[in-house]
Design a protein around this motif. Structure first.
Motif, PDB file in Angstrom:
ATOM      1  N   MET A 193      20.929  19.027 -45.541  1.00  0.00           N
ATOM      2  CA  MET A 193      20.306  19.391 -44.268  1.00  0.00           C
ATOM      3  C   MET A 193      21.319  19.987 -43.295  1.00  0.00           C
ATOM      4  SD  MET A 193      17.313  16.616 -43.515  1.00  0.00           S
ATOM      5  CE  MET A 193      16.492  17.803 -42.452  1.00  0.00           C
ATOM      6  N   VAL A 208      12.548  21.403 -46.051  1.00  0.00           N
ATOM      7  CA  VAL A 208      13.922  20.978 -45.763  1.00  0.00           C
ATOM      8  C   VAL A 208      14.561  21.929 -44.756  1.00  0.00           C
ATOM      9  CG1 VAL A 208      16.201  20.522 -46.763  1.00  0.00           C
ATOM     10  CG2 VAL A 208      14.132  19.942 -48.045  1.00  0.00           C
ATOM     11  N   GLY A 268      13.660  21.272 -41.304  1.00  0.00           N
ATOM     12  CA  GLY A 268      14.188  20.017 -40.780  1.00  0.00           C
ATOM     13  C   GLY A 268      13.193  18.885 -40.691  1.00  0.00           C
ATOM     14  N   TRP A 289      13.639  15.110 -45.548  1.00  0.00           N
ATOM     15  CA  TRP A 289      14.869  14.989 -46.318  1.00  0.00           C
ATOM     16  C   TRP A 289      14.661  15.651 -47.680  1.00  0.00           C
ATOM     17  CZ3 TRP A 289      18.736  13.373 -43.469  1.00  0.00           C
ATOM     18  CH2 TRP A 289      18.540  12.421 -42.472  1.00  0.00           C
TER      19      TRP A 289
END
Length: 235
Positions: A56, A198, A201, A204
Motif C-alpha cells: 500500500m 488496493v 486505498g 489491504w
C-alpha cells in the motif's frame, strides 16, 4: 413455421465440458477456499501483515499518503474499473447473461449461474462479519467506502461472478478459441478490479487476495458441478 423457429433457437443439450479433468477443478476449488480460511486466520486480529503495508505504501507518493503514484488519468481509470465490481454492475451482468441464456433456451446453464451467483453473494456478504477486520487507515481512501474489509467484497464478487460466468458459459460455447477468450476476459476483469481496490486505498492486499481465492474456488466448484451434470444428462 414452428419448425423453423425451433431450429433458429436451439434447446440446450448435454455437451462435453472443456478439456480439463474434473478432479483438478475440485482441487482448485478446495485450494481457494482453504486459502481464504488461512488468510482469515492470519488477519483475525485486525493488524495488517507486513506485505500489506509495504504494497500500500509503494502505491503512494513517499511522504504523502493522500497522493497515489502514477498520472492523473490512472486514478480516474481505476475508479471506473472498480465500479465493474460493484453490486449494481454485477447484478446487471448476471441478469443480462441469464436473459440471453433463456432466450437461447440454455436452461441448465441459466439455472446454474443463478444458483451459483445468488448463493455465493449471500455467503460473501456474511464472511466480512465472521472476521471483522476494519478498513485500512494507513493511506487516504480515494473513494468513499463503508463496512468491514476482509475479504474484499469487490474482489470476491467479481471473481465469483465473472469466473463463474466464464466457466459455465464456456461449457456451451463452441471452439477452444472462444472458450479461451471468455476465460481471458473474466480473468482480466477480476484481476483489474482487485488491483483497483488496493490502489484506491480501501482494502489491504490480503483482503483482495482472499477475495480472489474465495471467488476462484467457488467458480471452480460450480464448473465441476456443471460438468458433472452435463455428463450425467448425456448418458
Amino acid at each position: 413455421m414452428q419448425t423453423m423457429i425451433d431450429r433458429a433457437v436451439p434447446a440446450e443439450e448435454p455437451r462435453e465440458a472443456p478439456p480439463a479433468p474434473p478432479v483438478l477443478w475440485i482441487a482448485l476449488g478446495l485450494a481457494g477456499l482453504v486459502g481464504v480460511a488461512l488468510l482469515a486466520r492470519l488477519v483475525a486480529g485486525g493488524a495488517p501483515l507486513a506485505w500489506d503495508r509495504a504494497i500500500m505504501l509503494a502505491l503512494r507518493v513517499p511522504g504523502d499518503p493522500a497522493q497515489p503514484i502514477g498520472p492523473r488519468w490512472l486514478h480516474a481509470a481505476l475508479i471506473d474499473v472498480t465500479a465493474l465490481g460493484s453490486g449494481t454492475v454485477l447484478t446487471l451482468v448476471v441478469a443480462g447473461t441469464i436473459g440471453l441464456l433463456l432466450v437461447r433456451r440454455l436452461w441448465l446453464t441459466a439455472a446454474l449461474i443463478a444458483a451459483a451467483t445468488i448463493s455465493g453473494s449471500i455467503i460473501a456478504a456474511q464472511a466480512k462479519y465472521w472476521v471483522g477486520r476494519p478498513r485500512p487507515e494507513l493511506v487516504d481512501h480515494l473513494v468513499q467506502v463503508t463496512g468491514l474489509s476482509f475479504p474484499s467484497g469487490h474482489a470476491t464478487n467479481s471473481a465469483l461472478v465473472y469466473l463463474t460466468l466464464a466457466g459455465l458459459v464456456a461449457q456451451v460455447a463452441d471452439g477452444r478459441a472462444v472458450r479461451s477468450y471468455i476465460f481471458a476476459i473474466a480473468t482480466l476483469l477480476t484481476g483489474s478490479i482487485g488491483v483497483s481496490r488496493v490502489y484506491l486505498g480501501v482494502h489491504w492486499p490480503s483482503d483482495v487476495l482472499a477475495g480472489w481465492c474465495a471467488g476462484t474456488g467457488w467458480a471452480a466448484l460450480w464448473w465441476w458441478l456443471g460438468a458433472t451434470l452435463r455428463r450425467s444428462l448425456a448418458r
